[in-house]
Design a protein around this motif. Structure first.
Motif, PDB file in Angstrom:
ATOM      1  N   GLN A  84       0.810  -1.213   0.000  1.00 52.69           N
ATOM      2  CA  GLN A  84       0.000   0.000   0.000  1.00 52.69           C
ATOM      3  C   GLN A  84       0.844   1.264   0.000  1.00 52.69           C
ATOM      4  OE1 GLN A  84      -2.659  -0.229   3.349  1.00 52.69           O
ATOM      5  NE2 GLN A  84      -4.043  -1.669   2.361  1.00 52.69           N
ATOM      6  N   LEU A  85       2.015   1.191   0.575  1.00 49.18           N
ATOM      7  CA  LEU A  85       2.836   2.379   0.751  1.00 49.18           C
ATOM      8  C   LEU A  85       3.795   2.551  -0.424  1.00 49.18           C
ATOM      9  CD1 LEU A  85       3.655   1.855   4.524  1.00 49.18           C
ATOM     10  CD2 LEU A  85       1.866   3.300   3.536  1.00 49.18           C
ATOM     11  N   PRO A  86       4.045   3.790  -0.855  1.00 46.20           N
ATOM     12  CA  PRO A  86       4.960   4.026  -1.975  1.00 46.20           C
ATOM     13  C   PRO A  86       6.402   3.674  -1.617  1.00 46.20           C
ATOM     14  CG  PRO A  86       4.361   6.097  -0.941  1.00 46.20           C
ATOM     15  CD  PRO A  86       3.485   5.047  -0.312  1.00 46.20           C
ATOM     16  N   GLU A 122       9.165   7.220  -5.771  1.00 46.44           N
ATOM     17  CA  GLU A 122      10.190   8.203  -6.090  1.00 46.44           C
ATOM     18  C   GLU A 122      11.554   7.526  -6.166  1.00 46.44           C
ATOM     19  OE1 GLU A 122      10.310  11.228  -3.104  1.00 46.44           O
ATOM     20  OE2 GLU A 122      10.774   9.834  -1.482  1.00 46.44           O
ATOM     21  N   VAL A 123      12.446   8.139  -6.936  1.00 44.97           N
ATOM     22  CA  VAL A 123      13.753   7.551  -7.207  1.00 44.97           C
ATOM     23  C   VAL A 123      14.844   8.586  -6.981  1.00 44.97           C
ATOM     24  CG1 VAL A 123      15.240   6.553  -8.999  1.00 44.97           C
ATOM     25  CG2 VAL A 123      12.828   5.906  -8.897  1.00 44.97           C
ATOM     26  N   ALA A 124      15.936   8.144  -6.382  1.00 43.17           N
ATOM     27  CA  ALA A 124      17.165   8.937  -6.306  1.00 43.17           C
ATOM     28  C   ALA A 124      18.287   8.094  -6.905  1.00 43.17           C
ATOM     29  CB  ALA A 124      17.495   9.326  -4.867  1.00 43.17           C
ATOM     30  N   VAL A 125      19.321   8.745  -7.421  1.00 42.06           N
ATOM     31  CA  VAL A 125      20.420   8.042  -8.074  1.00 42.06           C
ATOM     32  C   VAL A 125      21.740   8.491  -7.464  1.00 42.06           C
ATOM     33  CG1 VAL A 125      21.594   7.560 -10.256  1.00 42.06           C
ATOM     34  CG2 VAL A 125      19.103   7.875 -10.224  1.00 42.06           C
ATOM     35  N   MET A 126      22.552   7.502  -7.058  1.00 40.00           N
ATOM     36  CA  MET A 126      23.867   7.775  -6.498  1.00 40.00           C
ATOM     37  C   MET A 126      24.894   6.863  -7.162  1.00 40.00           C
ATOM     38  SD  MET A 126      23.037   8.096  -2.383  1.00 40.00           S
ATOM     39  CE  MET A 126      24.496   9.103  -2.026  1.00 40.00           C
ATOM     40  N   VAL A 127      26.158   7.229  -7.075  1.00 38.01           N
ATOM     41  CA  VAL A 127      27.271   6.370  -7.480  1.00 38.01           C
ATOM     42  C   VAL A 127      28.177   6.229  -6.262  1.00 38.01           C
ATOM     43  CG1 VAL A 127      27.187   6.958  -9.931  1.00 38.01           C
ATOM     44  CG2 VAL A 127      28.538   8.377  -8.372  1.00 38.01           C
ATOM     45  N   PHE A 128      28.987   5.169  -6.271  1.00 36.52           N
ATOM     46  CA  PHE A 128      29.857   4.980  -5.117  1.00 36.52           C
ATOM     47  C   PHE A 128      31.145   4.268  -5.492  1.00 36.52           C
ATOM     48  CE2 PHE A 128      27.579   0.991  -5.313  1.00 36.52           C
ATOM     49  CZ  PHE A 128      28.460   0.027  -4.837  1.00 36.52           C
ATOM     50  N   THR A 139      12.909  12.011  -6.850  1.00 41.40           N
ATOM     51  CA  THR A 139      12.001  12.597  -7.835  1.00 41.40           C
ATOM     52  C   THR A 139      11.044  11.536  -8.349  1.00 41.40           C
ATOM     53  OG1 THR A 139      11.856  13.763  -9.968  1.00 41.40           O
ATOM     54  CG2 THR A 139      13.612  12.144  -9.735  1.00 41.40           C
ATOM     55  N   THR A 140       9.860  11.969  -8.752  1.00 42.51           N
ATOM     56  CA  THR A 140       8.926  11.080  -9.446  1.00 42.51           C
ATOM     57  C   THR A 140       8.983  11.310 -10.953  1.00 42.51           C
ATOM     58  OG1 THR A 140       7.130  12.689  -9.120  1.00 42.51           O
ATOM     59  CG2 THR A 140       7.345  10.925  -7.469  1.00 42.51           C
ATOM     60  N   ASP A 141       9.843  12.212 -11.379  1.00 45.58           N
ATOM     61  CA  ASP A 141      10.044  12.494 -12.807  1.00 45.58           C
ATOM     62  C   ASP A 141      10.977  11.440 -13.375  1.00 45.58           C
ATOM     63  OD1 ASP A 141      10.913  13.465 -15.313  1.00 45.58           O
ATOM     64  OD2 ASP A 141      10.579  15.546 -14.692  1.00 45.58           O
ATOM     65  N   ARG A 142      10.442  10.508 -14.145  1.00 48.30           N
ATOM     66  CA  ARG A 142      11.238   9.394 -14.660  1.00 48.30           C
ATOM     67  C   ARG A 142      12.318   9.861 -15.645  1.00 48.30           C
ATOM     68  NH1 ARG A 142       9.485   7.667 -10.554  1.00 48.30           N
ATOM     69  NH2 ARG A 142       7.756   6.196 -10.386  1.00 48.30           N
TER      70      ARG A 142
END
Length: 336
Positions: A84-86, A122-128, A139-142
C-alpha cells in the motif's frame, strides 16, 4: 531535546519510517496513501515471506498470521498493510574497475525498470566507490531519473570500494525521502566486492574519500536507526574473480549481503543478459513486503538495541508449502 525526540519529530514531519516515535494515538488501519499517525513509541517494520525453494513471495497473509516479539516478549500488531505504501528507491551504481564491464548493462536495466515502478514511487540516483555521490535527489520524474542513470553509466573511478562509508552516506540520503509514508530502500548495483578501509588502502585507493571514514559499527547503527531496507543486484564479472584471486588481502566479498541481512532485504545475482528481469524481480520483492507496526510493551532506556523476531503462527503452515521452505525476512532489531 534528546536525539531520540529530535528523530521522532523528524520522522513525523517526513511521514513514516521503520522505527517511528511521535505523540499521537495508536494508529488504526489506513488506506493506501493515508498518513500514518504514530503513538508515543511506535515501531514499524517491513517483512518478506518467501518460499525459498521457488523464490516466490507468499501473499494474502493477515496480521493474525504473524507472531512478533521484542527481546523475547510478545507484541501486539496494531498496524498492517501489504503493497500500500509508496517506495522511495535509491539506486547506487558501483563505479570501481571490476564492475566497469557490467556498468552499462546495469544502467540499462535500471532505466528499463523505471517503468516498472508506480507513479507515486520516487527515485534517487547515487554512485559509489570510496564514498557515495548523489547524482539525482528523490524525484517522481522518470526522465530526470533516467538522465542520472545514463550519467552514471559513463562514469568511472580508480578508487576502491569503501562500503561502510558509502553505506553511511546512502542511508543519510535515503532519509531525505519526500514521499509521505514512503518505504525507503537502497538498491545497490555492484559485484559485491569491498576493500579494507584503513590508512594503507586509503593512501592507495581512497584519495577522494572524506577525511573521516565512518566505521562498520557507525554505518550499522545508522542503518538500524533509519528503518531503511538494503537490497542488491550483484553481477560478478571476470575482473571481479581476477581481483579476488590477486588481491585477496585487501578485497573481500559479502558486506552488502550482511547489511541486507540486517534489514531483511533481498539480494539477487544477475548477468548482463538478465539484468532488467532480475532488477524487476528485485523491485517486486521490495514492493511485496508486509508492513507491520506495534507499540512496544518493554520499557527500555533511549539508545538501547532491541532485538526483533517475526515468524508465522504454526497453524498458518497448513495452507502453505513445507514449513522448512518458508522464510520470513525482516530487520534484526532497532535502536530506541
Amino acid at each position: 531535546m534528546s536525539l531520540l525526540v529530535r528523530s521522532a519529530l523528524l520522522c513525523v514531519a517526513m511521514g513514516f519510517c521503520c522505527s517511528v516515535y511521535g505523540q499521537d494515538s495508536t494508529p488504526a488501519q489506513v488506506d493506501a496513501g493515508s498518513t500514518i499517525h504514530v503513538s508515543t513509541k511506535f515501531v514499524v517494520l517491513d517483512a518478506e515471506v518467501e518460499n525459498k525453494k521457488t523464490g516466490n513471495l507468499i501473499g494474502a497473509l493477515k496480521p493474525d498470521d504473524f507472531l512478533l516479539s521484542e527481546d523475547g516478549v510478545p507484541q501486539q500488531i496494531t498496524y498492517f498493510s501489504h503493497d500500500q505504501l509508496p517506495l522511495s528507491v535509491v539506486f547506487l551504481f558501483d563505479l570501481t574497475e571490476t564492475v566497469r564491464p557490467a556498468l552499462a548493462s546495469l544502467a540499462g536495466g535500471a532505466r528499463e525498470v523505471l517503468n516498472h515502478l508506480k507513479p507515486q514511487d520516487e527515485v534517487a540516483v547515487m554512485v559509489f566507490s570510496s564514498h557515495a555521490k548523489l547524482l539525482q535527489g528523490f524525484t517522481t520524474d522518470r526522465s530526470l531519473a533516467a538522465d542520472a542513470i545514463g550519467k552514471a553509466s559513463s562514469m568511472k573511478s580508480s578508487e576502491g570500494t569503501f562500503i561502510h562509508e558509502s553505506m553511511y552516506e546512502a542511508v543519510d540520503e535515503a532519509m531525505k525521502s519526500t514521499a509521505p509514508g514512503g518505504r525507503k530502500v537502497l538498491v545497490w548495483l555492484t559485484d559485491g566486492t569491498a576493500n579494507q578501509e584503513n590508512s594503507h588502502t586509503r593512501k592507495i585507493m581512497g584519495k577522494e574519500a572524506p577525511t573521516y571514514l565512518h566505521t562498520k559499527e557507525e554505518a550499522t547503527a545508522s542503518l538500524l536507526r533509519s528503518g531503511v531496507v538494503v537490497s542488491a543486484l550483484i553481477d560478478r564479472t571476470a575482473e571481479t574473480d581476477a581481483v579476488m584471486v590477486a588481491f585477496f588481502f585487501v578485497a573481500h566479498m559479502g558486506d552488502i549481503r550482511k547489511y541486507a541481512d540486517l534489514t531483511g532485504g533481498p539480494v539477487l545475482n544477475t548477468s548482463k543478459k538478465e539484468v532488467a528481469d532480475r532488477l524487476a524481480e528485485l523491485i517486486d520483492q521490495l514492493r511485496g513486503r508486509y508492513t507491520l507496526g506495534y507499540k512496544p510493551t518493554n520499557v527500555k532506556p533511549d539508545g538501547t538495541f532491541c532485538k526483533l523476531e517475526l515468524r508465522l503462527k504454526p497453524d498458518v503452515y497448513g495452507g502453505l508449502p513445507d514449513k522448512q521452505d518458508v522464510v520470513v525476512r525482516t530487520r534484526t532489531g532497532y535502536f530506541r
